[in-house]
Design an enzyme around this catalytic site. Structure first.
Site, PDB file in Angstrom:
ATOM      1  N   ASP A  87     -15.948   6.431  10.254  1.00 23.40           N
ATOM      2  CA  ASP A  87     -15.415   6.561   8.912  1.00 23.40           C
ATOM      3  C   ASP A  87     -15.039   4.849   8.189  1.00 23.40           C
ATOM      4  O   ASP A  87     -14.390   4.450   7.131  1.00 23.40           O
ATOM      5  CB  ASP A  87     -13.899   7.181   8.882  1.00 23.40           C
ATOM      6  CG  ASP A  87     -13.193   7.082   7.463  1.00 23.40           C
ATOM      7  OD1 ASP A  87     -14.510   7.605   6.396  1.00 23.40           O
ATOM      8  OD2 ASP A  87     -11.835   7.450   7.035  1.00 23.40           O
ATOM      9  N   LYS A  91       3.362  -0.467   9.082  1.00 26.99           N
ATOM     10  CA  LYS A  91       3.270   0.847   8.243  1.00 26.99           C
ATOM     11  C   LYS A  91       4.059   1.513   9.028  1.00 26.99           C
ATOM     12  O   LYS A  91       4.512   1.670  10.433  1.00 26.99           O
ATOM     13  CB  LYS A  91       1.012   1.078   8.700  1.00 26.99           C
ATOM     14  CG  LYS A  91       1.507   2.717   8.027  1.00 26.99           C
ATOM     15  CD  LYS A  91      -0.261   3.700   8.279  1.00 26.99           C
ATOM     16  CE  LYS A  91      -0.582   3.318   9.844  1.00 26.99           C
ATOM     17  NZ  LYS A  91      -2.051   3.525   9.301  1.00 26.99           N
ATOM     18  N   GLY A 113       0.884  -1.296   0.173  1.00 26.80           N
ATOM     19  CA  GLY A 113       0.060  -0.164  -0.224  1.00 26.80           C
ATOM     20  C   GLY A 113       0.565   1.070  -0.058  1.00 26.80           C
ATOM     21  O   GLY A 113       1.522   1.455  -0.165  1.00 26.80           O
ATOM     22  N   HIS A 114      -0.079   2.266  -0.276  1.00 26.50           N
ATOM     23  CA  HIS A 114       0.899   3.773  -0.629  1.00 26.50           C
ATOM     24  C   HIS A 114       0.059   4.253  -0.790  1.00 26.50           C
ATOM     25  O   HIS A 114      -0.826   4.102  -1.087  1.00 26.50           O
ATOM     26  CB  HIS A 114       2.082   3.887  -1.771  1.00 26.50           C
ATOM     27  CG  HIS A 114       2.968   5.020  -1.729  1.00 26.50           C
ATOM     28  ND1 HIS A 114       2.231   6.124  -1.407  1.00 26.50           N
ATOM     29  CD2 HIS A 114       4.457   4.602  -1.692  1.00 26.50           C
ATOM     30  CE1 HIS A 114       3.293   7.018  -1.787  1.00 26.50           C
ATOM     31  NE2 HIS A 114       4.709   6.553  -1.855  1.00 26.50           N
ATOM     32  N   GLY A 115       0.182   6.061  -0.203  1.00 27.00           N
ATOM     33  CA  GLY A 115      -0.829   7.045   0.309  1.00 27.00           C
ATOM     34  C   GLY A 115      -0.253   8.063   0.868  1.00 27.00           C
ATOM     35  O   GLY A 115       1.209   7.987   1.471  1.00 27.00           O
ATOM     36  N   ALA A 116      -1.374   8.928   1.321  1.00 21.80           N
ATOM     37  CA  ALA A 116      -0.415   9.766   1.659  1.00 21.80           C
ATOM     38  C   ALA A 116      -0.290   9.854   2.923  1.00 21.80           C
ATOM     39  O   ALA A 116       0.762  10.654   3.780  1.00 21.80           O
ATOM     40  CB  ALA A 116      -1.669  11.024   1.989  1.00 21.80           C
ATOM     41  N   TYR A 117      -0.461   9.369   3.761  1.00 18.54           N
ATOM     42  CA  TYR A 117      -0.038   8.409   5.043  1.00 18.54           C
ATOM     43  C   TYR A 117       1.239   7.738   5.450  1.00 18.54           C
ATOM     44  O   TYR A 117       1.562   7.982   6.297  1.00 18.54           O
ATOM     45  CB  TYR A 117      -1.229   7.277   5.718  1.00 18.54           C
ATOM     46  CG  TYR A 117      -1.200   6.298   5.282  1.00 18.54           C
ATOM     47  CD1 TYR A 117      -0.195   4.793   5.000  1.00 18.54           C
ATOM     48  CD2 TYR A 117      -2.442   6.035   4.147  1.00 18.54           C
ATOM     49  CE1 TYR A 117      -0.598   3.597   4.447  1.00 18.54           C
ATOM     50  CE2 TYR A 117      -2.783   4.787   2.930  1.00 18.54           C
ATOM     51  CZ  TYR A 117      -1.812   4.262   3.677  1.00 18.54           C
ATOM     52  OH  TYR A 117      -1.573   3.586   2.327  1.00 18.54           O
ATOM     53  N   GLY A 118       2.192   7.208   3.972  1.00 17.21           N
ATOM     54  CA  GLY A 118       3.023   6.234   4.365  1.00 17.21           C
ATOM     55  C   GLY A 118       2.871   5.317   3.260  1.00 17.21           C
ATOM     56  O   GLY A 118       1.959   5.080   2.968  1.00 17.21           O
ATOM     57  N   VAL A 119       3.768   4.616   3.354  1.00 14.04           N
ATOM     58  CA  VAL A 119       4.273   3.144   2.634  1.00 14.04           C
ATOM     59  C   VAL A 119       3.502   2.570   3.994  1.00 14.04           C
ATOM     60  O   VAL A 119       4.406   2.000   4.539  1.00 14.04           O
ATOM     61  CB  VAL A 119       5.366   3.115   1.878  1.00 14.04           C
ATOM     62  CG1 VAL A 119       5.740   1.713   1.405  1.00 14.04           C
ATOM     63  CG2 VAL A 119       5.899   5.039   0.993  1.00 14.04           C
TER      64      VAL A 119
END
Length: 371
Positions: free
Chosen positions: A165, A68, A46-52
């Site tokens: 959420d 994470k 996974g990869h997103g605004a929060y990190g990898v």
């Protein structure tokens, strides 16, 4: 010199550097992970605004985990407080349908560090990916997914925690169709709403309950039932039910399906301008669920009808959902545990500073790595 893979990753045994401190480092998509050397990197997941996020093998326990990395975690103190909140909640919950925190990497010192490593159960995919895959979903699949979501929600609600959420990407799955709820960073107790603009931060817009869009001052557990209902509808139709472009469009889409709410059903709205806005909209008649989802099990649609109710005071509770005939054959009160204690939110009432948050994260890591 070995070429980089397409993912930009240089994750081979050759470039893993074992540190003298019992740590190992590896690089993933330009992000360097430094973790305990019991973990062996498998792949990026996974990869997103929060990190990898990567999968790894715990060589001591021979179990696979998800790691994470949240880099520069304290640049935004509100985000950092959310991370702390999620760590505390995941440490508290012990339930088959809620993701478990299995390790929290101990930082190198009590303060002064920037990165946080959160290690959880490894799941293979999420409900969002399944919905938008070509995989056929039988009514039995749908029933089992929604039952497990409600079972996990029962435990949360019994501990006085509202997830806030719920959406398909926050429901993790494995190949056995086991489901676990994740991403509790927005979770709250019932009136714990002091430090954020809740209208903006609560629930991804498409899954927001009417009371969140229109009121945003007081929430109940019914908020999660709406989110769960939106997930249910998305599984049935393989597309989002209310994909609003902004909050006004969101309200219009909800009313286009549920019909114009009555005066009584708008009584929970404290904002008079919001009431006037709704009354100014064209009168809409309710659309039958069978029209929207003609292939769905009618019993499933009856449950959906009890969940997606405009007035939060008239929505089914999680207990009522689980007792609904749709879950006949799955529902067993003896196998649907509730929490024996309420989650203690008292820790959350503080003004965040970087050193204080770092110190609290460090203390939490000591539960997993005693000095």
């Amino acid at each position: 010199m070995r070429a980089q893979s397409k993912s930009g990753s240089r994750n081979t045994e050759a470039n893993k550097n074992k540190a003298s401190t019992g740590r190992v480092s590896f690089e993933v998509s330009g992000t360097t992970f430094t973790v305990d050397d019991c973990y062996s990197y498998i792949k990026q997941i996974g990869h997103g605004a929060y990190g990898v996020v990567v999968s790894a093998l715990n060589k001591k326990l021979n179990t696979k985990v998800a790691i994470k990395k949240v880099p520069k975690a304290f640049e935004d103190l509100i985000d950092a407080k959310r991370i702390l909140r999620e760590i505390r909640l995941l440490s508290f919950f012990d339930h088959e349908n809620i993701i478990a925190l299995v390790d929290l990497q101990r930082p190198p010192a009590r303060t002064g560090f920037e990165d946080i490593y959160i290690i959880t159960d490894l799941m293979e995919t999420d409900l969002h990916r399944v919905i938008y895959s070509r995989q056929d979903l039988s009514d039995e699949h749908i029933q089992y997914f929604i039952y497990q979501m409600m079972r996990g929600l029962l435990f949360m609600h019994s501990a006085d925690v509202i997830h806030r959420d719920l959406k398909p990407s926050n429901l993790l799955l494995n190949k056995n169709c086991d489901l676990k709820i994740c991403d509790l960073g927005l979770a709250r107790g019932f009136d714990n709403s002091k430090d954020e603009n809740l209208t903006e931060y609560v629930v991804t817009r498409w899954y927001r309950a009417p009371e969140v869009i229109l009121n945003a001052s007081h929430y109940t557990k019914a908020l999660d039932i709406w989110g769960a209902g939106c997930v249910f509808a998305e599984v049935l139709g393989r597309s989002p039910l209310f994909p609003g472009e902004d909050y006004l469009d969101q309200v219009q889409r909800i009313i286009a399906v549920l019909g114009m709410p009555s005066q009584e059903d708008m009584s929970f709205i404290g904002n008079e301008s919001a009431k006037r806005y709704i009354k100014s909209l064209p009168k809409r008649q309710r659309v039958p669920w069978s029209t929207l989802y003609p292939k769905a099990n009618p019993v499933a649609l009856d449950l959906l009808n009890k969940m997606l109710v405009f007035n939060p005071n008239k929505r089914f509770t999680v207990e009522e959902c689980l007792a609904h005939p749709y879950f006949e054959g799955l529902h067993n009160p003896d196998e649907e545990p509730v929490s024996s204690v309420k989650f203690d939110w008292s820790f959350d009432d503080f003004t965040p500073t970087k050193p204080l948050l770092q110190s609290m994260i460090y203390d939490d890591s000591l539960k997993y790595h005693p000095l």
